[in-house]
Motif scaffolding. Structure first.
Motif, PDB file in Angstrom:
ATOM      1  N   ARG A  76       0.821  -1.217   0.000  1.00  0.00           N
ATOM      2  CA  ARG A  76       0.000   0.000   0.000  1.00  0.00           C
ATOM      3  C   ARG A  76       0.847   1.256   0.000  1.00  0.00           C
ATOM      4  NH1 ARG A  76      -4.803  -1.459   4.382  1.00  0.00           N
ATOM      5  NH2 ARG A  76      -6.101  -2.699   2.949  1.00  0.00           N
ATOM      6  N   TYR A  77       2.007   1.191   0.643  1.00  0.00           N
ATOM      7  CA  TYR A  77       2.885   2.350   0.714  1.00  0.00           C
ATOM      8  C   TYR A  77       4.033   2.267  -0.289  1.00  0.00           C
ATOM      9  CZ  TYR A  77       0.466   3.591   5.007  1.00  0.00           C
ATOM     10  OH  TYR A  77      -0.492   3.936   5.920  1.00  0.00           O
ATOM     11  N   ALA A  78       3.898   1.406  -1.302  1.00  0.00           N
ATOM     12  CA  ALA A  78       4.956   1.327  -2.310  1.00  0.00           C
ATOM     13  C   ALA A  78       5.049   2.613  -3.119  1.00  0.00           C
ATOM     14  CB  ALA A  78       4.698   0.134  -3.242  1.00  0.00           C
ATOM     15  N   ASP A  79       3.908   3.251  -3.347  1.00  0.00           N
ATOM     16  CA  ASP A  79       3.876   4.535  -4.048  1.00  0.00           C
ATOM     17  C   ASP A  79       2.836   5.395  -3.358  1.00  0.00           C
ATOM     18  OD1 ASP A  79       3.937   6.672  -5.724  1.00  0.00           O
ATOM     19  OD2 ASP A  79       3.689   5.532  -7.584  1.00  0.00           O
ATOM     20  N   VAL A  80       3.288   6.266  -2.467  1.00  0.00           N
ATOM     21  CA  VAL A  80       2.368   7.053  -1.647  1.00  0.00           C
ATOM     22  C   VAL A  80       1.592   8.038  -2.505  1.00  0.00           C
ATOM     23  CG1 VAL A  80       2.194   8.593   0.336  1.00  0.00           C
ATOM     24  CG2 VAL A  80       3.894   6.769   0.321  1.00  0.00           C
ATOM     25  N   ASP A  81       2.254   8.665  -3.468  1.00  0.00           N
ATOM     26  CA  ASP A  81       1.586   9.673  -4.293  1.00  0.00           C
ATOM     27  C   ASP A  81       0.558   9.050  -5.235  1.00  0.00           C
ATOM     28  OD1 ASP A  81       3.161  11.608  -3.100  1.00  0.00           O
ATOM     29  OD2 ASP A  81       4.748  11.419  -4.606  1.00  0.00           O
ATOM     30  N   ASP A  82       0.830   7.865  -5.717  1.00  0.00           N
ATOM     31  CA  ASP A  82      -0.085   7.190  -6.638  1.00  0.00           C
ATOM     32  C   ASP A  82      -0.215   5.735  -6.218  1.00  0.00           C
ATOM     33  OD1 ASP A  82      -1.744   6.571  -8.703  1.00  0.00           O
ATOM     34  OD2 ASP A  82      -0.189   6.559 -10.254  1.00  0.00           O
ATOM     35  N   PRO A  83      -1.055   5.423  -5.225  1.00  0.00           N
ATOM     36  CA  PRO A  83      -1.161   4.048  -4.731  1.00  0.00           C
ATOM     37  C   PRO A  83      -1.611   3.106  -5.845  1.00  0.00           C
ATOM     38  CG  PRO A  83      -2.249   5.584  -3.240  1.00  0.00           C
ATOM     39  CD  PRO A  83      -1.929   6.343  -4.480  1.00  0.00           C
ATOM     40  N   PRO A  84      -1.054   1.901  -5.886  1.00  0.00           N
ATOM     41  CA  PRO A  84      -1.418   0.967  -6.966  1.00  0.00           C
ATOM     42  C   PRO A  84      -2.841   0.454  -6.806  1.00  0.00           C
ATOM     43  CG  PRO A  84       0.017  -0.107  -5.369  1.00  0.00           C
ATOM     44  CD  PRO A  84      -0.038   1.331  -4.982  1.00  0.00           C
ATOM     45  N   ARG A  85      -3.477   0.269  -7.944  1.00  0.00           N
ATOM     46  CA  ARG A  85      -4.807  -0.329  -7.991  1.00  0.00           C
ATOM     47  C   ARG A  85      -4.794  -1.670  -8.725  1.00  0.00           C
ATOM     48  NH1 ARG A  85      -8.707   0.643  -4.810  1.00  0.00           N
ATOM     49  NH2 ARG A  85     -10.142  -0.042  -6.463  1.00  0.00           N
ATOM     50  N   SER A  86      -3.704  -1.967  -9.426  1.00  0.00           N
ATOM     51  CA  SER A  86      -3.570  -3.235 -10.138  1.00  0.00           C
ATOM     52  C   SER A  86      -2.094  -3.607 -10.173  1.00  0.00           C
ATOM     53  CB  SER A  86      -4.132  -3.130 -11.563  1.00  0.00           C
ATOM     54  OG  SER A  86      -3.459  -2.117 -12.287  1.00  0.00           O
ATOM     55  N   ILE A  87      -1.805  -4.866  -9.857  1.00  0.00           N
ATOM     56  CA  ILE A  87      -0.426  -5.332  -9.819  1.00  0.00           C
ATOM     57  C   ILE A  87      -0.336  -6.696 -10.491  1.00  0.00           C
ATOM     58  CG2 ILE A  87       0.156  -4.082  -7.701  1.00  0.00           C
ATOM     59  CD1 ILE A  87      -0.092  -6.775  -6.235  1.00  0.00           C
ATOM     60  N   VAL A  88       0.883  -7.013 -10.922  1.00  0.00           N
ATOM     61  CA  VAL A  88       1.196  -8.311 -11.491  1.00  0.00           C
ATOM     62  C   VAL A  88       2.120  -9.037 -10.525  1.00  0.00           C
ATOM     63  CG1 VAL A  88       2.358  -9.521 -13.373  1.00  0.00           C
ATOM     64  CG2 VAL A  88       0.891  -7.568 -13.864  1.00  0.00           C
ATOM     65  N   VAL A  89       1.788 -10.272 -10.199  1.00  0.00           N
ATOM     66  CA  VAL A  89       2.632 -11.118  -9.351  1.00  0.00           C
ATOM     67  C   VAL A  89       3.296 -12.150 -10.247  1.00  0.00           C
ATOM     68  CG1 VAL A  89       2.712 -12.671  -7.383  1.00  0.00           C
ATOM     69  CG2 VAL A  89       1.102 -10.763  -7.390  1.00  0.00           C
ATOM     70  N   THR A  90       4.610 -12.099 -10.324  1.00  0.00           N
ATOM     71  CA  THR A  90       5.351 -12.993 -11.194  1.00  0.00           C
ATOM     72  C   THR A  90       6.660 -13.389 -10.532  1.00  0.00           C
ATOM     73  OG1 THR A  90       6.302 -13.260 -13.411  1.00  0.00           O
ATOM     74  CG2 THR A  90       6.465 -11.094 -12.401  1.00  0.00           C
ATOM     75  N   SER A  91       7.478 -14.132 -11.242  1.00  0.00           N
ATOM     76  CA  SER A  91       8.779 -14.570 -10.730  1.00  0.00           C
ATOM     77  C   SER A  91       9.734 -14.670 -11.906  1.00  0.00           C
ATOM     78  CB  SER A  91       8.659 -15.919 -10.012  1.00  0.00           C
ATOM     79  OG  SER A  91       8.169 -16.920 -10.890  1.00  0.00           O
ATOM     80  N   SER A  92      11.001 -14.904 -11.592  1.00  0.00           N
ATOM     81  CA  SER A  92      11.988 -15.015 -12.667  1.00  0.00           C
ATOM     82  C   SER A  92      12.001 -16.402 -13.294  1.00  0.00           C
ATOM     83  CB  SER A  92      13.383 -14.675 -12.132  1.00  0.00           C
ATOM     84  OG  SER A  92      13.744 -15.573 -11.084  1.00  0.00           O
ATOM     85  N   ALA A  93      11.698 -17.423 -12.520  1.00  0.00           N
ATOM     86  CA  ALA A  93      11.731 -18.805 -12.998  1.00  0.00           C
ATOM     87  C   ALA A  93      10.544 -19.563 -12.428  1.00  0.00           C
ATOM     88  CB  ALA A  93      13.041 -19.481 -12.612  1.00  0.00           C
ATOM     89  N   PRO A  94      10.171 -20.686 -13.034  1.00  0.00           N
ATOM     90  CA  PRO A  94       9.043 -21.472 -12.506  1.00  0.00           C
ATOM     91  C   PRO A  94       9.381 -22.112 -11.159  1.00  0.00           C
ATOM     92  CG  PRO A  94       9.516 -22.023 -14.810  1.00  0.00           C
ATOM     93  CD  PRO A  94      10.654 -21.194 -14.327  1.00  0.00           C
ATOM     94  N   GLY A  95       8.318 -22.459 -10.426  1.00  0.00           N
ATOM     95  CA  GLY A  95       8.478 -23.176  -9.168  1.00  0.00           C
ATOM     96  C   GLY A  95       8.876 -22.335  -7.988  1.00  0.00           C
ATOM     97  N   GLU A  96       8.660 -21.025  -8.036  1.00  0.00           N
ATOM     98  CA  GLU A  96       9.047 -20.153  -6.929  1.00  0.00           C
ATOM     99  C   GLU A  96       7.857 -19.686  -6.107  1.00  0.00           C
ATOM    100  OE1 GLU A  96      11.365 -17.110  -8.806  1.00  0.00           O
ATOM    101  OE2 GLU A  96      13.172 -18.357  -8.859  1.00  0.00           O
ATOM    102  N   GLY A  97       6.655 -20.191  -6.388  1.00  0.00           N
ATOM    103  CA  GLY A  97       5.495 -19.939  -5.546  1.00  0.00           C
ATOM    104  C   GLY A  97       4.758 -18.650  -5.830  1.00  0.00           C
ATOM    105  N   LYS A  98       4.807 -18.148  -7.054  1.00  0.00           N
ATOM    106  CA  LYS A  98       4.131 -16.869  -7.331  1.00  0.00           C
ATOM    107  C   LYS A  98       2.614 -17.014  -7.299  1.00  0.00           C
ATOM    108  CE  LYS A  98       3.411 -18.153 -11.815  1.00  0.00           C
ATOM    109  NZ  LYS A  98       2.121 -18.202 -12.530  1.00  0.00           N
ATOM    110  N   SER A  99       2.062 -18.158  -7.706  1.00  0.00           N
ATOM    111  CA  SER A  99       0.609 -18.345  -7.668  1.00  0.00           C
ATOM    112  C   SER A  99       0.096 -18.429  -6.241  1.00  0.00           C
ATOM    113  CB  SER A  99       0.230 -19.610  -8.438  1.00  0.00           C
ATOM    114  OG  SER A  99       0.608 -19.519  -9.795  1.00  0.00           O
ATOM    115  N   THR A 100       0.851 -19.084  -5.371  1.00  0.00           N
ATOM    116  CA  THR A 100       0.458 -19.166  -3.959  1.00  0.00           C
ATOM    117  C   THR A 100       0.507 -17.799  -3.303  1.00  0.00           C
ATOM    118  OG1 THR A 100       1.341 -21.412  -3.883  1.00  0.00           O
ATOM    119  CG2 THR A 100       0.961 -20.303  -1.785  1.00  0.00           C
TER     120      THR A 100
END
Length: 591
Positions: free
Chosen positions: A249-273
């Motif tokens: 929530r405080y990643a960008d105080v002036d413009d708080p995010p309303r949509s984010i992407v959760v990803t990883s660099s390689a498979p099997g790192e638990g991004k879906s969880t």
């Protein structure tokens, strides 16, 4: 490298060092078996004088006998003695080799010579030792015949039971030391060339992105049979998710995010969880949250929530269904889900389309949108989705994610104009040994007291535990503005009353004026909430200072009325200049 770094190096590579130590000792012990064995046998000879005494304890040993014994010592290492032993025993060795294997010493208190023979077998060693005394005696008799002194056998040699060389313990010890040194060298090279992410400091220094949170390696984040992902039960897991929610929530105080992407660099790192648990904790805070499974190649969100995933994002982007057909809302919370749907043949074209951009823009006005995207380095889907959203967070696993991999993932997202809010350390070990080996850098939660029962839910007897015991925050609490100042409301005119004109007389009060004999009006309970008397005027503190005025009102440290009002008799200051006053005003003089 400091001493602490060296100790951590040893701890991190304890297994490698142990294997090197054992392997070196084994190789040293095995090498000792390649060396020929050597046995030693000792025989005793007594120098008998002309008197014929043979017992060295009878006191007939003279200085002449002792001097004669010293004459016999050099003869044991001569070639002539070696030839005599070879001829007598029929040995295959040369005379010099046999003579070189003999050592002789003289007892300092008696004319007794000790002869030690070294040979390849126990029997050969004892035979050489016994034959050497006879051969030396014969050689001395030829050199000085008729002297009367003679070297005779006093104690024959026995066959030894064990070899004297090689020293197998010594070889094993040398091998162990060599293996340990080799292990230290390998550990140093391994530490120098280690490219894995270990702590959040590695992310900050090497990747130059902030750390949004650290999720522990807990069974609460593991999927059950069938792929169902349940709510975390432990306090450590839930608190880690709350911290991630707060930092996001405080990643960008002036413009708080309303949509984010959760990803990883390689498979099997638990991004879906992580995406699923983050969506749950955001919805539990009272914010309408929408989780979109955009991993069209390997969708798992429908199975994690136990819903039907036949209709989803693929059909929505293709235009065959409406948005209301694919959104599946949770009636118990403010969480909604759009499954991936059917696996399309062209996922990148669908996710990079303008329709996807418009869909995210429209949904982010009503929801906080979380998109589960494929790994960045595997396919280009995450880069396309990062352009449609406010930013992305990258999942990393300590000891598994490579620094080069996460760096390339960040550069790929930024290369298409996307924003990377930070990284999340997933499956961070809370083991004490791991924290000692790699540094505490938010690895565990015991350092912050999270592991204590005093900070966890349900430590009181009979208290409910788990996420079901949490109170959902109302949406109006999150969106209600906070007034800067309190402005009194302006009195409104009575409905239906005529407005006053310029020539109209001012209205008169209907109530008669109070007379002199009328009683004085009492203060209303709403405007005068403080009681008339709250304490005994005779009460004093530890310094003997009065706590209440004559009217029973509480006094402050200066003797003033703590809540002065008109008509208060305690408005007159009292002398209270003791330690309580000095604690507030250092210039206050003592009584």
């Amino acid at each position: 490298m400091t001493i602490e770094d060296f100790l951590r190096l040893l701890l991190r590579n304890a297994l490698l060092l142990t294997i090197s130590l054992v392997l070196g000792a084994g190789l040293g012990y095995a090498y000792s078996h390649t060396k020929p064995e050597a046995y030693q046998a000792s025989a005793l000879g007594f120098v008998r004088g002309a008197s014929g005494g043979t017992d060295p304890t009878q006191g007939d040993t003279t200085q002449a006998q002792y001097s004669k014994a010293q004459f016999y010592l050099p003869l044991f290492s001569t070639r002539a003695v070696g030839e005599g032993i070879v001829d007598k025993l029929g040995l295959e060795q040369g005379p010099d080799a046999v003579a070189g294997s003999l050592t002789a010493s003289l007892d300092p208190n008696a004319p007794i010579i000790t002869v030690t023979a070294t040979a390849g077998t126990p029997q050969e060693a004892s035979d050489i030792a016994n034959a050497s005394i006879e051969t030396v005696a014969a050689e001395a008799n030829e050199l000085e015949p008729g002297t009367g002194d003679q070297l005779v056998a006093y104690q024959t040699a026995l066959a030894p039971g064990a070899p004297i060389s090689p020293d197998r313990r010594k070889f094993a010890l040398i091998g162990a030391v060599g293996g340990l040194l080799l292990g230290l060298l390998l550990a140093w090279l391994r530490n120098r060339n280690d490219s894995r992410v270990r702590t959040v400091d590695d992310i900050r220094t090497t990747v130059a992105v902030p750390s949004l949170g650290v999720l522990p390696d807990s069974k609460d984040f593991a999927r059950a049979k069938g792929g169902l992902l349940k709510d975390p039960k432990s306090f450590q897991a839930r608190e880690a998710l709350r911290k991630l929610r707060t930092n996001l929530r405080y990643a960008d105080v002036d413009d708080p995010p309303r949509s984010i992407v959760v990803t990883s660099s390689a498979p099997g790192e638990g991004k879906s969880t992580v995406a699923a648990n983050l969506a749950r904790v955001m919805a539990r805070a009272g914010q309408r949250t929408l989780l979109i499974d955009a991993d069209l190649r390997r969708p798992v969100e429908a199975a994690q929530f136990g819903v039907d995933g036949s209709l989803g994002l693929t059909q929505l982007l293709a235009g065959t269904v409406s948005i209301h057909d694919v959104i599946q809302a949770d009636p118990r919370s403010k969480l909604s889900l759009i499954p991936a749907g059917e696996v399309p043949p062209n996922p990148s074209e669908l996710l990079g389309s303008r329709r996807m951009h418009e869909l995210v823009t429209e949904l982010s006005r009503e929801y906080f949108v979380i998109i589960d995207a494929p790994p960045v380095l595997a396919v280009t889907d995450a880069q396309l989705l990062a352009r449609h959203t406010d930013g992305a967070i990258i999942i990393a696993v300590p000891g598994r994610t490579r620094v080069e991999g996460i760096s390339r993932a960040v550069e790929s997202i930024r290369g298409v104009g996307g924003t990377v809010y930070g990284a999340v350390m997933n499956r961070a070990s809370g083991n004490r040994l791991t924290r000692l080996a790699y540094g505490d850098a938010e690895y565990g939660y015991s350092a912050y007291g999270y592991a204590s029962k005093a900070y966890s839910y349900g430590y009181a007897k009979g208290q409910a535990t788990g996420p079901e015991a949490e109170v959902e925050v109302a949406e109006d609490v999150l969106t209600a503005p906070v007034p800067a100042t309190v402005v009194p409301e302006t009195p409104q005119p009575v409905t239906g009353a005529p407005a006053l004109g310029a020539d109209d007389p001012a209205p008169q009060a209907s109530a008669p004026a109070p007379q002199a004999d009328d009683p004085e009006p009492q203060a209303d309970a709403v405007t005068d909430p403080v009681p008339a008397a709250v304490g005994d005027p005779g009460d004093e503190d530890d310094d003997g200072e009065a706590l209440y005025g004559p009217d029973g009102r509480a006094l402050d440290v200066y003797g003033q009325d703590a809540d002065p009002r008109e008509g208060s008799t305690s408005a007159v200051p009292h002398r209270r200049r003791g330690r309580r006053a000095a604690a507030v005003d250092p210039d206050a003089a003592p009584r």
